[in-house]
Structure formats: structure tokens, C-alpha cells
Motif scaffolding. Structure first.
Motif, PDB file in Angstrom:
ATOM      1  N   ALA A   4     -26.669  14.341 -70.891  1.00  0.00           N
ATOM      2  CA  ALA A   4     -26.997  15.156 -69.987  1.00  0.00           C
ATOM      3  C   ALA A   4     -26.589  14.712 -68.608  1.00  0.00           C
ATOM      4  CB  ALA A   4     -28.389  13.993 -70.335  1.00  0.00           C
ATOM      5  N   ILE A   5     -26.807  15.326 -67.625  1.00  0.00           N
ATOM      6  CA  ILE A   5     -25.873  15.743 -66.580  1.00  0.00           C
ATOM      7  C   ILE A   5     -26.856  15.028 -65.281  1.00  0.00           C
ATOM      8  CG2 ILE A   5     -24.737  16.756 -64.939  1.00  0.00           C
ATOM      9  CD1 ILE A   5     -23.735  17.877 -67.938  1.00  0.00           C
ATOM     10  N   ASP A   6     -26.197  14.149 -64.563  1.00  0.00           N
ATOM     11  CA  ASP A   6     -26.780  14.305 -62.750  1.00  0.00           C
ATOM     12  C   ASP A   6     -25.897  14.735 -62.112  1.00  0.00           C
ATOM     13  OD1 ASP A   6     -29.593  12.872 -64.234  1.00  0.00           O
ATOM     14  OD2 ASP A   6     -28.633  11.019 -63.927  1.00  0.00           O
ATOM     15  N   LEU A   7     -26.925  15.422 -60.671  1.00  0.00           N
ATOM     16  CA  LEU A   7     -25.872  15.749 -59.719  1.00  0.00           C
ATOM     17  C   LEU A   7     -26.852  15.586 -58.217  1.00  0.00           C
ATOM     18  CD1 LEU A   7     -25.453  18.945 -61.114  1.00  0.00           C
ATOM     19  CD2 LEU A   7     -23.656  17.732 -60.924  1.00  0.00           C
ATOM     20  N   ASP A   8     -25.574  14.902 -57.916  1.00  0.00           N
ATOM     21  CA  ASP A   8     -25.966  14.197 -56.279  1.00  0.00           C
ATOM     22  C   ASP A   8     -25.904  15.602 -55.725  1.00  0.00           C
ATOM     23  OD1 ASP A   8     -27.681  12.417 -57.788  1.00  0.00           O
ATOM     24  OD2 ASP A   8     -26.278  10.994 -56.726  1.00  0.00           O
ATOM     25  N   LEU A   9     -26.315  16.657 -54.733  1.00  0.00           N
ATOM     26  CA  LEU A   9     -25.534  17.101 -53.843  1.00  0.00           C
ATOM     27  C   LEU A   9     -26.182  17.616 -52.540  1.00  0.00           C
ATOM     28  CD1 LEU A   9     -26.495  20.903 -56.145  1.00  0.00           C
ATOM     29  CD2 LEU A   9     -24.548  19.562 -55.988  1.00  0.00           C
ATOM     30  N   VAL A  10     -25.309  17.968 -51.868  1.00  0.00           N
ATOM     31  CA  VAL A  10     -25.683  18.399 -50.126  1.00  0.00           C
ATOM     32  C   VAL A  10     -25.610  20.126 -49.721  1.00  0.00           C
ATOM     33  CG1 VAL A  10     -24.300  18.470 -47.740  1.00  0.00           C
ATOM     34  CG2 VAL A  10     -24.472  16.138 -49.133  1.00  0.00           C
ATOM     35  N   VAL A  11     -25.996  20.074 -49.934  1.00  0.00           N
ATOM     36  CA  VAL A  11     -25.853  22.107 -49.599  1.00  0.00           C
ATOM     37  C   VAL A  11     -26.128  22.592 -48.122  1.00  0.00           C
ATOM     38  CG1 VAL A  11     -27.577  22.253 -51.391  1.00  0.00           C
ATOM     39  CG2 VAL A  11     -28.312  22.475 -49.014  1.00  0.00           C
TER      40      VAL A  11
END
Length: 168
Positions: A105-112
Motif C-alpha cells: 500500500a502506498i501513500d503519496l504527498d504531492l505538490v501540483v
């Protein structure tokens, strides 16, 4: 029993090495079982969390509209690290994973980037990460949670998030 009569004798067949008949035979010897097994099933493969973190980070960054990854503090620390001579960018910044024997399972924190459709970027990131992790590791990706932490504005281009020191 008389001397001419023989007592019934029961024997157990013992076979060393490979093979033997299926009825009551015993296989003895190192590697005897493995020798009959396909090479792909001999042994166990363990995939470390950091492997999935790096693959996920690279796959997420490939998507147009992803400016950076990680929360504010991790991006600030990353900017400082990038300025250090010999420092390498951290491809795992903004990625958290849980890895089991067959699933992850993967959690991603992004800036778009400003102006992109966030739902489209999140969908594309999710699809690319799942495809890359499953193809490279063979693990089943059960979920990819995407959190958008920030939007990069065009006027932020010169602002790295790290204040310059007054002394050189």
C-alpha cells in the motif's frame, strides 16, 4: 515356529538421492527436493520498503503536473540537501509504503502545478505508480492514496522555500 519355517519379514525401502517410488519411500539428501523444483520456486524473494518507495517516487514524478513531492518541511529540508555539494535528490520524499509478502500500500504527498486538473493528475499518478510497482516488483498494489499538499504558483518560481542567509 520350527527351524524350517521363516518368520514374515517387513522391510522399509529407503532411497537416497532423487526419486524413489511413491509408496513408503523416503527421500534423503541435501537438495533432493530442490533439484526437482523449478529454479523460480527455489528460495524466497524479499523486497525492502525502500525499493517500493523509490519506484513509487520516480513513477509519480513522471506525470506532467506534478511539481514536487512531500510536505512543506520535507521540501524545505530537501532544498537544503540539494544545495549541499555532492548531495543527491531524495526520490523517496513524500512517499510512505507498507510492504507485505505479496501486497503493498502506498501513500503519496504531492505538490501540483497551478492550473492542472488535480483529479486528473491524481488519477494519472495512481495509474502510473501501480503499473510501475506491479511490473518491477511483482507485488500487488492494494491502494495508492494521493494527498495534494500544495499548489505551485508561477510567481513561486524564484522562491525555493529556504531563506537566504545574510552572510556568505
Amino acid at each position: 515356529m520350527t527351524a524350517t519355517q521363516e518368520a514374515p519379514v517387513t522391510t522399509k525401502k529407503s532411497v537416497t538421492g532423487q526419486g524413489g517410488d511413491a509408496a513408503g519411500s523416503t527421500t534423503v539428501g541435501a537438495g533432493a527436493v530442490g533439484a526437482n523444483e523449478p529454479a523460480a520456486t527455489r528460495g524466497r524473494t524479499s523486497i525492502a520498503d525502500v525499493v517500493v518507495v523509490k519506484i513509487s517516487g520516480m513513477a509519480a514524478r513522471e506525470i506532467p503536473g506534478v511539481y514536487d513531492m512531500g510536505g512543506g518541511l520535507s521540501r524545505t529540508i530537501g532544498a537544503v540537501r540539494d544545495r549541499v555539494p555532492g548531495g543527491r535528490p531524495n526520490v523517496g520524499r513524500g512517499v510512505k509504503v507498507e510492504v507485505g509478502e505479496r501486497q503493498t500500500a502506498i501513500d503519496l504527498d504531492l505538490v501540483v502545478e497551478y492550473g492542472v486538473a488535480i483529479t486528473d493528475v491524481a488519477r494519472d499518478v495512481r495509474e502510473n505508480v501501480i503499473a510501475a510497482v506491479e511490473r518491477i516488483t511483482g507485488l500487488e498494489v492494494v491502494e495508492v492514496n494521493v494527498t495534494i499538499n500544495d499548489v505551485h504558483l508561477p510567481e513561486d518560481e524564484n522562491d525555493t522555500g529556504v531563506t537566504e542567509g545574510r552572510v556568505e
